[in-house]
Motif scaffolding. Sequence first.
Motif, short mmCIF file in Angstrom:
data_model
loop_
_atom_site.label_atom_id
_atom_site.label_comp_id
_atom_site.label_asym_id
_atom_site.label_seq_id
_atom_site.Cartn_x
_atom_site.Cartn_y
_atom_site.Cartn_z
N MET A 1 1.05 -1.27 -0.10
CA MET A 1 -0.27 -0.09 -0.42
C MET A 1 1.13 0.86 -0.07
SD MET A 1 -3.42 1.18 -0.20
CE MET A 1 -3.75 2.44 1.04
N VAL A 2 1.75 1.15 1.40
CA VAL A 2 2.82 2.04 0.84
C VAL A 2 3.83 2.61 -0.44
CG1 VAL A 2 5.09 2.93 1.86
CG2 VAL A 2 3.36 1.96 3.49
N SER A 3 4.12 1.05 -1.57
CA SER A 3 4.69 2.18 -2.15
C SER A 3 4.05 2.44 -3.12
CB SER A 3 5.66 0.63 -2.91
OG SER A 3 6.38 0.68 -3.96
N VAL A 4 2.98 1.31 -3.66
CA VAL A 4 1.58 2.26 -4.69
C VAL A 4 1.47 3.61 -4.13
CG1 VAL A 4 -0.24 1.53 -6.20
CG2 VAL A 4 1.39 -0.54 -5.39
N SER A 5 1.16 3.87 -3.45
CA SER A 5 0.13 5.29 -2.60
C SER A 5 1.20 6.15 -3.17
CB SER A 5 -0.03 4.91 -1.85
OG SER A 5 0.82 4.82 -0.89
N TYR A 6 2.56 5.78 -2.80
CA TYR A 6 3.86 6.66 -3.02
C TYR A 6 4.36 7.13 -4.56
CZ TYR A 6 8.24 9.30 -2.10
OH TYR A 6 9.10 9.76 -1.75
N ILE A 7 3.66 5.87 -5.43
CA ILE A 7 4.70 6.79 -6.71
C ILE A 7 3.55 7.40 -7.67
CG2 ILE A 7 3.44 4.19 -7.77
CD1 ILE A 7 6.65 6.13 -8.90
N LEU A 8 2.46 7.13 -6.74
CA LEU A 8 0.82 7.49 -6.87
C LEU A 8 0.42 9.12 -7.23
CD1 LEU A 8 -2.08 5.32 -7.30
CD2 LEU A 8 -0.55 6.05 -9.92
N ILE A 9 0.75 9.59 -6.36
CA ILE A 9 1.24 10.96 -4.61
C ILE A 9 2.12 11.79 -4.88
CG2 ILE A 9 0.30 12.21 -2.95
CD1 ILE A 9 -1.17 9.74 -2.32
N ALA A 10 3.48 11.18 -4.57
CA ALA A 10 4.29 11.78 -5.02
C ALA A 10 5.33 12.84 -5.98
CB ALA A 10 5.53 10.68 -3.89
N PRO A 11 5.69 13.90 -5.48
CA PRO A 11 6.45 14.72 -6.82
C PRO A 11 6.98 14.36 -8.02
CG PRO A 11 7.04 15.59 -4.97
CD PRO A 11 6.41 14.38 -4.78
N GLU A 12 7.91 13.29 -7.06
CA GLU A 12 8.56 12.66 -8.44
C GLU A 12 8.19 11.06 -8.96
OE1 GLU A 12 9.72 12.62 -5.31
OE2 GLU A 12 9.68 11.06 -3.84
N GLY A 13 6.24 11.00 -8.77
CA GLY A 13 5.98 9.78 -9.14
C GLY A 13 5.19 10.51 -10.16
N LEU A 14 3.99 10.33 -10.48
CA LEU A 14 2.54 10.59 -11.40
C LEU A 14 2.53 12.62 -10.61
CD1 LEU A 14 -0.07 7.51 -12.44
CD2 LEU A 14 1.78 9.35 -13.03
N ASN A 15 2.55 12.65 -9.10
CA ASN A 15 2.05 13.97 -8.24
C ASN A 15 1.02 14.58 -8.45
OD1 ASN A 15 3.09 16.23 -7.32
ND2 ASN A 15 3.56 17.20 -8.70
N LEU A 16 -0.17 13.25 -8.00
CA LEU A 16 -1.47 13.30 -8.28
C LEU A 16 -2.24 14.77 -7.27
CD1 LEU A 16 -3.67 10.37 -7.84
CD2 LEU A 16 -2.83 11.56 -9.64
N PRO A 17 -2.77 15.97 -7.82
CA PRO A 17 -3.27 16.89 -7.32
C PRO A 17 -3.84 16.67 -5.93
CG PRO A 17 -4.21 16.41 -9.07
CD PRO A 17 -3.35 15.84 -9.39
N VAL A 18 -3.89 17.43 -5.46
CA VAL A 18 -4.74 17.39 -3.35
C VAL A 18 -6.17 16.65 -3.64
CG1 VAL A 18 -5.64 18.01 -1.09
CG2 VAL A 18 -2.59 18.59 -2.57
N GLU A 19 -6.32 17.38 -4.41
CA GLU A 19 -7.84 17.02 -5.04
C GLU A 19 -8.20 15.77 -5.82
OE1 GLU A 19 -6.99 19.76 -8.02
OE2 GLU A 19 -6.14 19.63 -5.94
N LEU A 20 -6.86 15.02 -6.33
CA LEU A 20 -7.46 13.63 -6.55
C LEU A 20 -6.34 12.17 -5.39
CD1 LEU A 20 -7.02 14.93 -10.17
CD2 LEU A 20 -8.96 14.19 -8.74
N ARG A 21 -5.88 13.25 -4.47
CA ARG A 21 -5.19 12.21 -3.78
C ARG A 21 -5.70 10.51 -3.16
NH1 ARG A 21 -1.71 16.20 0.08
NH2 ARG A 21 0.28 16.33 -1.98
N TRP A 22 -6.71 11.04 -3.44
CA TRP A 22 -7.85 9.84 -3.06
C TRP A 22 -8.03 8.84 -3.91
CZ3 TRP A 22 -11.89 8.05 -6.01
CH2 TRP A 22 -12.59 8.99 -6.81
N VAL A 23 -7.83 9.12 -5.33
CA VAL A 23 -7.53 8.19 -6.38
C VAL A 23 -6.38 7.53 -5.91
CG1 VAL A 23 -7.66 7.94 -8.62
CG2 VAL A 23 -8.80 9.85 -7.39
#
Length: 505
Positions: free
Chosen positions: A454-476
């Motif tokens: 869970m940590v590893s997958v969510s990190y690459i989606l949310i982190a700046p060096e990953g997909l960097n999802l905006p705050v309003e889309l972090r739930w995705v």
Amino acid sequence: MITFIIALVVLVVGFATYGLLVEKVFGVKPEQPTPALTKTDGVDFVPMAGWRIFLVQFLNIAGLGPIFGAIMGIFFGPSAFLWIVFGTIFAGGVHDYLSGMLSIRKGGASLPEIVGSELGTGIRVFMRVLSLVLLVLLTTTFLSGPATLLQGLAPLSTMPFNGRTLPIAWVLIIFVYYAFATILPVDKLIGRFYPIFGGMLLFMGIGIMIVMLGWHGSEMPELTDGLYNRKADGLPIFPMMFVSIACGAISGFHGTQSPIMSRCLTNERQGRWIFYGAMVAEGILALIWAAAAGTFFADPEQGLYGIDGLQAFAAQHKGENIPALVVDTISRSWLGSIGGILAIIGVIAAPITSGDTALRSARLIVADFLHIDQKPRLKRLYIALPLFCCVFALVFVNFYIVWRYFSWTNQTLAVFTLWSGTVWLYKNGHEPSASPIMRHGYLMALVPALFMTMVSVSYILIAPEGLNLPVELRWVGYLIAGLATLVCLVLFVRWARRMGVKLSR
């Protein structure tokens, strides 16, 4: 101070209780000869004394990880203490013990071969690539940090590059040392001198702790201060903190280092003290530095308390290597000139010695899958030279960029190690000779495997060096990570049912 003392006690008790339970679940065989005895070659398979192996293992896995990672983790607040303690006991210790002991059971195999033997050929190939990427990134990370500290102690030639000053002379000196340590037999440099450096690292941590408790205890961060996010950049605690702390709680890098020492153990009973014990020692070191960084910069006259003072210090030195500056500042102030120099040397030696063992591990991984005999010195050099070139090229990349990608790669590697450990423990627990406690022992690896997935997958989606999802889309990002974790659990349950029927026949 209360939070720190309780955390320290819990770590020690965790080793004495949960560490012993992990050992029983694994099922050590003290009568079974280890690879150090059956494959002695005078280069990598070399029997060594248990106390020496412990200090080498501690130094190898420690490096800057539990220091720099803990410093960056405490920026999020006192919640970092919880992850260091519970991550070390229930995730990092289990991970390190399994990677080391499975290597012994599989003839001293390197991590990709261990994971591949449990999760399949495709995963083996993936792990080979991921491991080498991680080790190159880590060596780079553990090169720029000590080079910067050495430049502060003894200035040599520098080189301006991309708006920063690169201590190029120290970089080259460290590289020369890497060449020797990576290629020479394990007992020549590593086995002989690393226990000394390991002792220095422990001395440094104990010295910082004594000063902190004796003179600054009332200023230390407490859980009662609140677990809310203190990070100024708005990045969420989950998963960012769990990746930033890295080596201070769980680290995939450790899984690449354990096989180095697994080739030196002479009895499986040494495993708990060396693999699980070294991880607990590292957790204690991370706890000390997290508390120190959150305490030292308090300035009540300026209205800055604990972690707020650390945030202000970081803002004043924006663009610089903050963790290295924090270590240098605290060591010099709290331990005096002599103690500070010894402490800084310990911090310098730790990453350098982790960097060269990272390259040594990379050499062994390449040699294992290419089946290259490592007795001839030239063959060791042929494998090491391309690795040196990759590391040198990455030295010119910003430290924080390298650290972030290293951190994610590091935790992703830990995910696969935990899943392979889960599979092995399940099969081992269903053997006819298995004790009742071993039957459900796979849960010890399964639970942290799910959490770190869970940590590893969510990190690459949310982190700046990953997909960097905006705050309003972090739930995705959290939803996708949750689904990925659920899929892994379903696949394991289906496999376990089939395997359970097969093993019961």
